[in-house]
Write a protein that holds these residues in place. Structure first.
Motif, PDB file in Angstrom:
ATOM      1  N   SER A 122     -32.295  21.884 -29.984  1.00 41.64           N
ATOM      2  CA  SER A 122     -31.107  21.024 -29.979  1.00 41.64           C
ATOM      3  C   SER A 122     -30.952  20.302 -31.308  1.00 41.64           C
ATOM      4  N   SER A 123     -32.061  19.847 -31.876  1.00 41.68           N
ATOM      5  CA  SER A 123     -31.983  19.154 -33.161  1.00 41.68           C
ATOM      6  C   SER A 123     -31.435  20.068 -34.243  1.00 41.68           C
ATOM      7  N   VAL A 137     -27.499  20.657 -33.629  1.00 38.94           N
ATOM      8  CA  VAL A 137     -26.633  19.534 -34.009  1.00 38.94           C
ATOM      9  C   VAL A 137     -26.729  19.272 -35.516  1.00 38.94           C
ATOM     10  N   PHE A 191     -23.253  13.662 -34.589  1.00 40.12           N
ATOM     11  CA  PHE A 191     -24.273  14.707 -34.701  1.00 40.12           C
ATOM     12  C   PHE A 191     -25.441  14.254 -35.572  1.00 40.12           C
ATOM     13  N   ILE A 228     -27.537  11.998 -33.381  1.00 41.67           N
ATOM     14  CA  ILE A 228     -28.292  12.777 -32.390  1.00 41.67           C
ATOM     15  C   ILE A 228     -29.470  13.478 -33.052  1.00 41.67           C
ATOM     16  N   PHE A 229     -29.211  14.095 -34.210  1.00 39.38           N
ATOM     17  CA  PHE A 229     -30.273  14.783 -34.956  1.00 39.38           C
ATOM     18  C   PHE A 229     -31.396  13.811 -35.282  1.00 39.38           C
TER      19      PHE A 229
END
Length: 248
Positions: free
Chosen positions: A25-26, A29, A216, A219-220
């Motif tokens: 996921s990292s 994003v 993003f 989030i990252f």
């Protein structure tokens, strides 16, 4: 991913799946943030180029994000992802990603200084909080890289000194990364205000690109800091093969 502390937290399989999902996921994003920024400045804000100072400036946000956010974040994460790889190899990967980060950041700084210095009339440098925080992050990053290289890779200090320095190295790694995130978000906000993107409904698509980019990035950064701060995802002690210095 191996054993180690993963085996000490509930179900090893579920923990490994969650860790892998978070890492994936990292990266998703992070790449999306880079793509959104490239679209914004490449398609809607004049494009990229070294022969025009306005186009050269557009490299600044892109390269600073690539260097100080994406590659820096991945460098921090490398010890968690390659936890069963011989540590000297992970060290080289970690140091190489950080060197790549510094190269991108340096080019990004050159782009903004050129844009200011070669403008007619020249623009002031380092007049905003964003510029102060950003430059501080890059300077601290460079010092951190040099200290880490000398301490852990070559010529490599004594084990006692390395053990004493390691907590500070980890703290400043996360602190500088957080500082870089703050600088990038301040910078894109400053740019949006300066060019009146936020209050212009005719370019609301650009406003949306900027907002999604910021989300993003957050989030990252959140995933990276979560994974490196979680004790269950640390590199297991039996993989700490680093007791012999590279050079006596």
């Amino acid at each position: 991913m191996g054993k180690g502390k993963f085996d000490q937290i509930g179900s090893n399989r579920i923990t490994l799946q969650w860790f892998s999902l978070m890492v994936l996921s990292s990266q998703i994003v992070g790449v999306l943030a880079i793509i959104l920024l490239a679209i914004l400045f490449g398609q809607y804000r004049g494009g990229f180029g070294w022969t025009d100072i306005d186009k050269e400036f557009n490299y600044h946000p892109l390269f600073m994000t690539l260097g100080m956010i994406f590659f820096y974040g991945d460098a921090i994460l490398s010890y968690r992802v390659f936890r069963d790889v011989k540590k000297i190899r992970v060290k080289i990967l970690h140091g190489s990603l950080l060197a790549l980060s510094f190269i991108f950041a340096s080019i990004g700084l050159k782009a903004v200084f050129d844009n200011h210095n070669y403008a007619v009339p020249p623009k002031k440098n380092l007049y905003s909080l964003h510029s102060w925080v950003g430059l501080a992050a890059v300077i601290l990053f460079g010092a951190q890289w040099v200290c880490g290289f000398v301490s852990f890779l070559f010529p490599k200090l004594s084990e006692d000194i390395r053990k004493a320095y390691m907590p500070s190295h980890r703290f400043w790694g996360k602190a500088i990364f957080s500082l870089a995130v703050a600088s990038v978000l301040m910078g894109i906000t400053e740019y949006s205000i300066f060019y009146k993107i936020y209050n212009n409904d005719e370019v609301n698509y650009q406003r949306n690109l900027i907002c999604f980019f910021g989300v993003f990035v957050l989030i990252f950064a959140g995933i990276i800091l979560y994974l490196v701060g979680h004790p269950g995802y640390q590199r297991p002690p039996d993989n700490e093969i680093e007791h012999i210095p590279l050079a006596d």
